[in-house]
Scaffold this active site. Structure first.
Site, PDB file in Angstrom:
ATOM      1  N   CYS A   1       0.786  -1.271   0.100  1.00 29.22           N
ATOM      2  CA  CYS A   1      -0.051   0.024   0.030  1.00 29.22           C
ATOM      3  C   CYS A   1       0.694   1.374   0.085  1.00 29.22           C
ATOM      4  CB  CYS A   1      -0.874  -0.064   1.106  1.00 29.22           C
ATOM      5  SG  CYS A   1      -1.921   1.359   1.272  1.00 29.22           S
TER       6      CYS A   1
ATOM      7  N   CYS B   1       0.356   4.686   6.861  1.00 29.60           N
ATOM      8  CA  CYS B   1      -0.279   4.553   8.157  1.00 29.60           C
ATOM      9  C   CYS B   1       0.573   3.866   9.388  1.00 29.60           C
ATOM     10  CB  CYS B   1      -1.644   3.611   8.169  1.00 29.60           C
ATOM     11  SG  CYS B   1      -2.611   4.393   6.747  1.00 29.60           S
TER      12      CYS B   1
ATOM     13  N   CYS C   1       0.215  -0.012  10.288  1.00 26.71           N
ATOM     14  CA  CYS C   1      -0.053  -0.999   9.473  1.00 26.71           C
ATOM     15  C   CYS C   1       0.894  -1.718   8.677  1.00 26.71           C
ATOM     16  CB  CYS C   1      -0.929  -0.160   8.335  1.00 26.71           C
ATOM     17  SG  CYS C   1      -1.741  -1.511   7.275  1.00 26.71           S
TER      18      CYS C   1
ATOM     19  N   CYS D   1     -16.656  -9.473   5.475  1.00 27.38           N
ATOM     20  CA  CYS D   1     -15.877  -8.291   5.148  1.00 27.38           C
ATOM     21  C   CYS D   1     -14.451  -8.465   4.411  1.00 27.38           C
ATOM     22  CB  CYS D   1     -15.253  -7.555   6.732  1.00 27.38           C
ATOM     23  SG  CYS D   1     -16.595  -7.708   7.817  1.00 27.38           S
TER      24      CYS D   1
ATOM     25  N   CYS E   1     -19.624  -6.534   3.656  1.00 23.32           N
ATOM     26  CA  CYS E   1     -18.845  -5.031   4.116  1.00 23.32           C
ATOM     27  C   CYS E   1     -17.685  -5.354   3.316  1.00 23.32           C
ATOM     28  CB  CYS E   1     -18.445  -5.152   5.563  1.00 23.32           C
ATOM     29  SG  CYS E   1     -17.618  -3.927   6.021  1.00 23.32           S
TER      30      CYS E   1
ATOM     31  N   CYS F   1     -19.454   1.511   8.754  1.00 24.97           N
ATOM     32  CA  CYS F   1     -18.812   0.943   9.917  1.00 24.97           C
ATOM     33  C   CYS F   1     -17.407   1.599  10.065  1.00 24.97           C
ATOM     34  CB  CYS F   1     -18.459  -0.537   9.388  1.00 24.97           C
ATOM     35  SG  CYS F   1     -17.268  -1.337  10.499  1.00 24.97           S
TER      36      CYS F   1
ATOM     37  N   ARG G   1     -17.956  -3.666  17.728  1.00 27.28           N
ATOM     38  CA  ARG G   1     -17.350  -4.707  17.506  1.00 27.28           C
ATOM     39  C   ARG G   1     -15.752  -4.743  18.104  1.00 27.28           C
ATOM     40  NH1 ARG G   1     -17.832  -4.372  12.255  1.00 27.28           N
ATOM     41  NH2 ARG G   1     -19.944  -5.301  12.497  1.00 27.28           N
TER      42      ARG G   1
HETATM   43  N1  SAM Z   1      -6.807   0.597   3.106  1.00 24.90           N
HETATM   44  C1  SAM Z   1      -8.161   0.642   3.922  1.00 24.90           C
HETATM   45  C2  SAM Z   1      -8.256   1.719   4.811  1.00 24.90           C
HETATM   46  O1  SAM Z   1      -7.185   2.170   5.079  1.00 24.90           O
HETATM   47  O2  SAM Z   1      -9.263   2.038   5.068  1.00 24.90           O
HETATM   48  C3  SAM Z   1      -8.731  -0.711   4.541  1.00 24.90           C
HETATM   49  C4  SAM Z   1      -7.947  -1.725   5.222  1.00 24.90           C
HETATM   50  S1  SAM Z   1      -7.157  -1.072   6.618  1.00 24.90           S
HETATM   51  C5  SAM Z   1      -6.101  -2.296   6.920  1.00 24.90           C
HETATM   52  C6  SAM Z   1      -8.634  -1.227   7.763  1.00 24.90           C
HETATM   53  C7  SAM Z   1      -8.521  -0.903   9.213  1.00 24.90           C
HETATM   54  O3  SAM Z   1      -7.581  -1.953   9.950  1.00 24.90           O
HETATM   55  C8  SAM Z   1      -7.688   0.367   9.581  1.00 24.90           C
HETATM   56  O4  SAM Z   1      -8.207   1.679   9.372  1.00 24.90           O
HETATM   57  C9  SAM Z   1      -7.299  -0.004  11.121  1.00 24.90           C
HETATM   58  O5  SAM Z   1      -8.379   0.512  11.879  1.00 24.90           O
HETATM   59  C10 SAM Z   1      -7.245  -1.448  11.080  1.00 24.90           C
HETATM   60  N2  SAM Z   1      -5.975  -2.031  11.400  1.00 24.90           N
HETATM   61  C11 SAM Z   1      -5.024  -2.259  10.301  1.00 24.90           C
HETATM   62  N3  SAM Z   1      -3.933  -2.414  10.915  1.00 24.90           N
HETATM   63  C12 SAM Z   1      -4.075  -2.717  12.406  1.00 24.90           C
HETATM   64  C13 SAM Z   1      -3.205  -2.849  13.327  1.00 24.90           C
HETATM   65  N4  SAM Z   1      -1.954  -3.307  13.256  1.00 24.90           N
HETATM   66  N5  SAM Z   1      -3.730  -2.805  14.839  1.00 24.90           N
HETATM   67  C14 SAM Z   1      -4.976  -2.560  14.853  1.00 24.90           C
HETATM   68  N6  SAM Z   1      -5.847  -2.249  13.953  1.00 24.90           N
HETATM   69  C15 SAM Z   1      -5.372  -2.296  12.575  1.00 24.90           C
HETATM   70 FE1  SF4 Z   2      -3.030   1.009   3.192  1.00 27.34          FE
HETATM   71 FE2  SF4 Z   2      -2.799  -0.184   5.899  1.00 27.34          FE
HETATM   72 FE3  SF4 Z   2      -3.377   2.640   5.525  1.00 27.34          FE
HETATM   73 FE4  SF4 Z   2      -5.266   0.775   4.615  1.00 27.34          FE
HETATM   74  S1  SF4 Z   2      -4.507   1.208   6.717  1.00 27.34           S
HETATM   75  S2  SF4 Z   2      -4.452   2.824   3.712  1.00 27.34           S
HETATM   76  S3  SF4 Z   2      -3.857  -0.664   3.892  1.00 27.34           S
HETATM   77  S4  SF4 Z   2      -1.648   1.612   4.968  1.00 27.34           S
END
Ligand code: SAM
Ligand code: SF4
Ligand code: DTB
Length: 327
Positions: A50, A54, A57, A94, A127, A187, A259
């Protein structure tokens, strides 16, 4: 739906612990009464690589996390997982993609639309979480059969730029508005344990209480500190802080699914029981989240049984509920 000013949320949150969870339990009983917990299966349909940064992530291309970039899964591959999820008792499926957002008119998005059309025939809530959306992309997803779109605020507007710099909190809000305009349920929740304060967590809830219609579900994720990410060394969240936030969320959103999302693999059975008492009524179920670990399905069934909770019943022949709108 009334919005909750920050001061009110703070007052609710800061009560003596047992007063707070009792208040949340009462709100839960007024609106839900059946001891059901929704089981949701999560599938990463496009993993890793990606563009976004973030800090939590494992799927960001900027960090060395060991997560391999994978192609978008085909409709048939996804359908197989979805059928298994339904057979195992999930009532919500989802699908997540490691995208900054959807690019309209691409073959990848067309493939996701076809997948949604097929999965939505299985009688589960559908979802998706695909990042940013335009109005048109949102309308197409709605027309294909998506019931809810997951797009988390993740934290407060004040703390957001310390966690993500490649898009803004306002970008998140804009996508959520597009989802609502298209008639999908929202959500939307966040993550705790990223170094934010309790005030940041409550500010996030405050922003959520201003949504109109209110979110249909509010995921509360505990950070899973993924090796290689900037947050890899964050300590675990205190269980009473987690329970307090779950309880406050239940009180602020009586009719939402609250959730208990990422991070359950690090929570004891007792800690999870406290969260259910405080009003959590949905979990991700199955051995894996997107890239991270989740408790084993058998252990979850045992926990629910031991607590006298029951998995939400499947939606027999009728389709799952459409967008849950305002109070
Ligand atoms: N890329 C899209 C986005 O950013 O909305 C969808 C996927 S993203 C992985 C979905 C959500 O997963 C993030 O907004 C975050 O809240 C959660 N998430 C991702 N990595 C995480 C982690 N290491 N611990 C807890 N929640 C996490
Ligand atoms: Fe990309 Fe992870 Fe951020 Fe979603 S949460 S935009 S998958 S880096
Ligand atoms: C949400 O709030 N939590 C889920 C779902 N929405 C997409 C994702 C949790 C991801 C946990 C980290 C991982 O598996 O990589």
């Amino acid at each position: 739906m009334s919005s909750y000013p920050f001061e009110h949320l703070e007052k609710v949150y800061s009560q003596p612990f047992f007063d707070l969870i009792q208040q949340a339990r009462n709100v839960y009983l007024q609106h839900w009464q059946n001891n059901e917990v929704q089981l949701c299966t999560l599938l990463s349909i496009k993993t890793g690589g990606c563009s976004e940064d973030c800090a939590y992530c494992a799927q960001s291309a900027r960090y060395q996390t060991g997560v391999e970039t994978e192609h978008l899964m085909s409709t048939d591959e996804i359908l197989e997982v979805a059928r298994r999820a339904r057979a195992n008792g999930s009532t919500r499926f989802c699908m997540g993609a490691a995208w900054k957002g959807v690019r309209e008119g691409t073959s990848a998005f067309d493939s996701v639309l076809e997948t949604v059309r097929q999965v939505s025939k299985l009688g589960m809530e559908v979802c998706v979480t695909l990042g940013q959306l335009t109005d048109r992309a949102a309308q197409q997803l709605k027309a294909a059969g998506v019931t809810a779109y997951n797009h988390n605020l993740d934290t407060s507007p004040e703390f957001y730029s310390q966690i993500v710099t490649t898009h803004t909190f306002q970008d998140r809000l804009d996508t959520i508005r597009a989802v609502q305009r298209a008639g999908m349920s929202v959500c939307c929740g966040g993550i705790i344990g990223m170094g934010e304060t309790v005030a940041d967590r409550l500010r996030m809830l405050e922003v959520l209480t201003n949504f109109d219609p209110p979110p249909e579900s509010v995921p509360i994720n505990c950070l899973m500190a993924m090796p290689g990410t900037p947050l890899e060394d964050q300590p675990p969240v205190d269980v009473f802080e987690l329970t307090r936030l779950v309880a406050t969320t239940r009180i602020a959103f009586p009719r939402a699914k609250v959730r208990l999302s990422a991070g359950r693999s690090r929570l004891s059975r007792e800690a999870q029981a406290l969260c259910f008492f405080a009003g959590a009524n949905s979990i991700f179920y199955g051995n894996r989240l997107l890239t991270a670990q989740n408790p084993k399905a058998d252990a979850d069934h045992e926990l629910l049984r031991d607590l006298g909770l029951i998995p939400q019943q499947p939606f027999s022949d009728s389709p799952p509920p459409a967008a849950v709108l305002a109070e």
